[in-house]
Design a protein around this motif. Structure first.
Motif, PDB file in Angstrom:
ATOM      1  N   ARG A  26       0.831  -1.215   0.000  1.00 14.26           N
ATOM      2  CA  ARG A  26       0.000   0.000   0.000  1.00 14.26           C
ATOM      3  C   ARG A  26       0.862   1.261   0.000  1.00 14.26           C
ATOM      4  O   ARG A  26       0.538   2.246  -0.666  1.00 14.26           O
ATOM      5  CB  ARG A  26      -0.916  -0.007   1.221  1.00 14.26           C
ATOM      6  CG  ARG A  26      -2.060  -1.017   1.100  1.00 14.26           C
ATOM      7  CD  ARG A  26      -2.805  -1.187   2.402  1.00 14.26           C
ATOM      8  NE  ARG A  26      -3.899  -2.148   2.274  1.00 14.26           N
ATOM      9  CZ  ARG A  26      -4.490  -2.731   3.303  1.00 14.26           C
ATOM     10  NH1 ARG A  26      -4.111  -2.451   4.537  1.00 14.26           N
ATOM     11  NH2 ARG A  26      -5.468  -3.594   3.100  1.00 14.26           N
ATOM     12  N   ALA A  27       1.971   1.227   0.753  1.00 14.09           N
ATOM     13  CA  ALA A  27       2.882   2.375   0.759  1.00 14.09           C
ATOM     14  C   ALA A  27       3.458   2.603  -0.629  1.00 14.09           C
ATOM     15  O   ALA A  27       3.614   3.750  -1.070  1.00 14.09           O
ATOM     16  CB  ALA A  27       4.010   2.131   1.773  1.00 14.09           C
ATOM     17  N   ALA A  28       3.771   1.506  -1.317  1.00 11.58           N
ATOM     18  CA  ALA A  28       4.302   1.617  -2.682  1.00 11.58           C
ATOM     19  C   ALA A  28       3.262   2.218  -3.622  1.00 11.58           C
ATOM     20  O   ALA A  28       3.577   3.070  -4.463  1.00 11.58           O
ATOM     21  CB  ALA A  28       4.752   0.243  -3.176  1.00 11.58           C
ATOM     22  N   GLN A  29       2.009   1.791  -3.475  1.00 14.36           N
ATOM     23  CA  GLN A  29       0.938   2.328  -4.321  1.00 14.36           C
ATOM     24  C   GLN A  29       0.776   3.831  -4.112  1.00 14.36           C
ATOM     25  O   GLN A  29       0.598   4.587  -5.067  1.00 14.36           O
ATOM     26  CB  GLN A  29      -0.371   1.600  -4.033  1.00 14.36           C
ATOM     27  CG  GLN A  29      -0.392   0.158  -4.513  1.00 14.36           C
ATOM     28  CD  GLN A  29      -1.612  -0.613  -4.032  1.00 14.36           C
ATOM     29  OE1 GLN A  29      -2.297  -0.192  -3.097  1.00 14.36           O
ATOM     30  NE2 GLN A  29      -1.885  -1.757  -4.651  1.00 14.36           N
ATOM     31  N   ARG A  30       0.861   4.250  -2.846  1.00 14.20           N
ATOM     32  CA  ARG A  30       0.721   5.688  -2.542  1.00 14.20           C
ATOM     33  C   ARG A  30       1.831   6.514  -3.178  1.00 14.20           C
ATOM     34  O   ARG A  30       1.622   7.656  -3.574  1.00 14.20           O
ATOM     35  CB  ARG A  30       0.706   5.903  -1.032  1.00 14.20           C
ATOM     36  CG  ARG A  30      -0.577   5.447  -0.347  1.00 14.20           C
ATOM     37  CD  ARG A  30      -0.679   5.998   1.059  1.00 14.20           C
ATOM     38  NE  ARG A  30       0.357   5.478   1.936  1.00 14.20           N
ATOM     39  CZ  ARG A  30       0.244   4.374   2.672  1.00 14.20           C
ATOM     40  NH1 ARG A  30      -0.881   3.678   2.631  1.00 14.20           N
ATOM     41  NH2 ARG A  30       1.230   3.970   3.446  1.00 14.20           N
ATOM     42  N   ARG A  31       3.019   5.931  -3.293  1.00  8.86           N
ATOM     43  CA  ARG A  31       4.164   6.671  -3.841  1.00  8.86           C
ATOM     44  C   ARG A  31       4.384   6.409  -5.332  1.00  8.86           C
ATOM     45  O   ARG A  31       5.339   6.902  -5.911  1.00  8.86           O
ATOM     46  CB  ARG A  31       5.433   6.299  -3.076  1.00  8.86           C
ATOM     47  CG  ARG A  31       5.393   6.659  -1.602  1.00  8.86           C
ATOM     48  CD  ARG A  31       6.766   6.570  -0.999  1.00  8.86           C
ATOM     49  NE  ARG A  31       6.759   6.718   0.444  1.00  8.86           N
ATOM     50  CZ  ARG A  31       7.861   6.824   1.181  1.00  8.86           C
ATOM     51  NH1 ARG A  31       9.045   6.783   0.586  1.00  8.86           N
ATOM     52  NH2 ARG A  31       7.786   6.944   2.490  1.00  8.86           N
ATOM     53  N   GLY A  32       3.525   5.592  -5.919  1.00  8.27           N
ATOM     54  CA  GLY A  32       3.681   5.296  -7.331  1.00  8.27           C
ATOM     55  C   GLY A  32       4.845   4.372  -7.636  1.00  8.27           C
ATOM     56  O   GLY A  32       5.376   4.364  -8.754  1.00  8.27           O
ATOM     57  N   VAL A  33       5.240   3.567  -6.642  1.00  5.26           N
ATOM     58  CA  VAL A  33       6.340   2.616  -6.816  1.00  5.26           C
ATOM     59  C   VAL A  33       5.764   1.267  -7.215  1.00  5.26           C
ATOM     60  O   VAL A  33       4.799   0.795  -6.617  1.00  5.26           O
ATOM     61  CB  VAL A  33       7.158   2.468  -5.509  1.00  5.26           C
ATOM     62  CG1 VAL A  33       8.218   1.380  -5.649  1.00  5.26           C
ATOM     63  CG2 VAL A  33       7.811   3.797  -5.149  1.00  5.26           C
TER      64      VAL A  33
END
Length: 511
Positions: A26-33
């Motif tokens: 989810r953190a990756a999704q928020r940062r576009g990673v």
């Protein structure tokens, strides 16, 4: 210098932040990673080390130093994005070189998997199974309760099927028509009539190398990037994997354990959007063993009718129903909708390795004319399915149904179901819903009692400690770390051994 690995450091950092794998995604999704579920699973299990940009992202999110996370102070060295072979050294799986260079020291070109696989997960044969394979390669015997493969447990193909195939082999050396042999499709069409599927002709039948191939074909023909499809949770993970690989978005609706694992219709309704194209149901269900009553199926039909959705119904276990219950094909309730119904002989006739399945198009085919053209195109591209296996469909569907002997009191599957349900419910910290069909059970673990926060780790610890292989609930896209699937195909004496091992393991286990 220590022997800690990147995986060890990653798990320490996640524990310190009270992060689960899904939190990283989810953190990756928020940062576009771009960080897929399969990537994180392999990082945590120690199969893969991330490339530099992902390493720095993980370090930043977990608030640790990248060099520490990579275990640069350790005696174990890795090259990013490299996976060790599961058959490497038994004493030290990381001992083999994980990097290669050309003569002269310049790096060799690396070939990476397609980015289309970034979010594809199939943990029924994932990291836990890979560890089991490594252990077996090193001489360890593993008791496998992870996959529904009847043959290793002494279930035999009916003699009539083997006899008929052997006498037709010389007629099966060439390609068949892409949709299948006439005799096979005729028998399947007649079976569809018995199941009351509406508006089915022989041209609406497609044979495949198991239902698995046809699921992939159906998803590829239907989904454009961003299209959504409703899939149950827990699911048979091939559905989610194929939808994702086709560029679609698998949206999981909840099946409710408190209601015999039936689909939660309200949750299904909430998750329909303008991008939703279809609903998938698995009935009888894998992994829960649930059988959906007509009333529940009717509600799903009404929802599909309201939102003009295709219904895909996976019914591979429709002939493995117990307790005098009856399986109802959802397509029989939806003559005005377009439905695709899947089944085959792998489970009912104990010939999983022969690879013969089929799909039946029914109902309102006019609204899916262009989609059907896509199905025909993909069917033609693979030329045909396994012809020797097609040759016995007529025999299998028309002859004595030996599977019926297994699913009544005194039959193997029935008695093994009875034993495994009671035995698992007697284990402190385990509860289960009694399965009504198929040969799976999806027990629940008391996560507070055992402090379980990672169900894959639970499965790995059980495997390494007791040489017992199960599939964790996350492998079926279940969101909480509180379930696992067991296959009750082994004979009762083998199941007793498995129950004893699990009972002993849980007497001391604490994550």
């Amino acid at each position: 210098m220590t022997n800690e690995t990147f995986s060890d450091r990653l798990k320490l950092a996640m524990q310190a932040k009270q992060f689960k794998q899904v939190d990283l995604i989810r953190a990756a999704q928020r940062r576009g990673v771009k960080l897929g579920k399969s990537h994180v699973s392999q990082y945590v299990s120690g199969k893969t080390v991330p490339r530099s940009d992902i390493l720095h992202f993980l370090a930043d999110v977990l608030q640790v130093d990248p060099d520490w996370l990579l275990a640069k102070d350790s005696t174990v060295n890795y090259t990013a994005d490299t996976v060790s072979d599961s058959t490497e050294s038994c004493s030290d799986p990381s001992a083999a070189s994980l990097s290669q260079t050309k003569t002269g020291g310049s790096p060799m070109r690396e070939f990476k998997k397609s980015s289309k696989l970034d979010n594809v997960l199939y943990d029924v044969r994932g990291p836990v199974v890979e560890e089991a394979n490594r252990m077996e390669a090193c001489g360890t015997q593993v008791l496998k309760l992870n996959i529904g493969n009847p043959a290793p447990f002494g279930f035999r193909t009916p003699d009539e099927v083997i006899y008929d195939m052997s006498h037709q082999l010389t007629d099966c050396e060439g390609y068949s028509p892409s949709q299948g042999l006439f005799s096979a499709r005729k028998a399947i069409m007649q079976y569809a009539q018995l199941k009351k599927l509406p508006n089915v002709s022989i041209d609406d039948i497609y044979t495949g190398n198991g239902v698995s191939e046809l699921i992939n074909l159906c998803m590829s023909a239907l989904l454009d990037d961003g299209d959504e499809i409703l899939i149950p949770s827990p699911d048979y993970p091939l559905w989610t994997a194929c939808a994702t690989l086709a560029g679609g978005k698998a949206v999981h609706y909840i099946c409710d354990e408190q209601s015999e694992w039936y689909p939660d219709i309200d949750d299904m309704r909430k998750k329909i959007t303008d991008r939703t194209k279809a609903i998938v149901i698995i009935n009888p269900n894998n992994p829960t063993g649930a059988l959906y009553p007509k009333e529940v199926l009717q509600q799903i039909v009404e929802l599909a009718r309201e939102h003009q959705l295709i219904i895909f119904s996976d019914e591979i276990y429709d002939r493995l129903v117990m307790d005098g219950l009856e399986h109802v094909s959802i397509a029989s309730l939806a003559p005005d909708l377009f439905c695709v119904t899947f089944s085959g002989l792998s489970k009912s006739h104990m010939i999983a390795g022969f690879r013969i399945g089929w799909m039946i198009l029914s109902g309102n085919k006019a609204i899916a004319k262009d989609y059907i053209e896509g199905l025909k195109m993909l069917s033609n591209m693979r030329l045909c399915s396994n012809v020797p296996a097609q040759s016995v469909v007529q025999t299998a569907l028309g002859g004595h149904q030996s599977v019926n002997d297994y699913i009544v009191p005194g039959g193997r599957i029935y008695e093994q179901r009875e034993y495994v349900y009671k035995a698992f419910c007697d284990i402190p910290g385990i509860t289960a819903v009694k399965p009504k069909a198929a040969f799976y059970m999806f027990p629940k673990i008391d996560t507070k009692k055992f402090n379980i926060t990672n169900d894959e780790k639970f499965a790995l610890d059980l495997l390494r400690d007791k040489k017992l292989l199960i599939v964790h609930g996350g492998g079926f896209n279940w969101g909480q770390p509180d379930h696992f699937r067991v296959v009750y195909l082994p004979r009762i004496e083998v199941l007793k051994d498995a129950v004893g091992k699990l009972t002993d393991f849980l007497s001391y286990y604490h994550q």
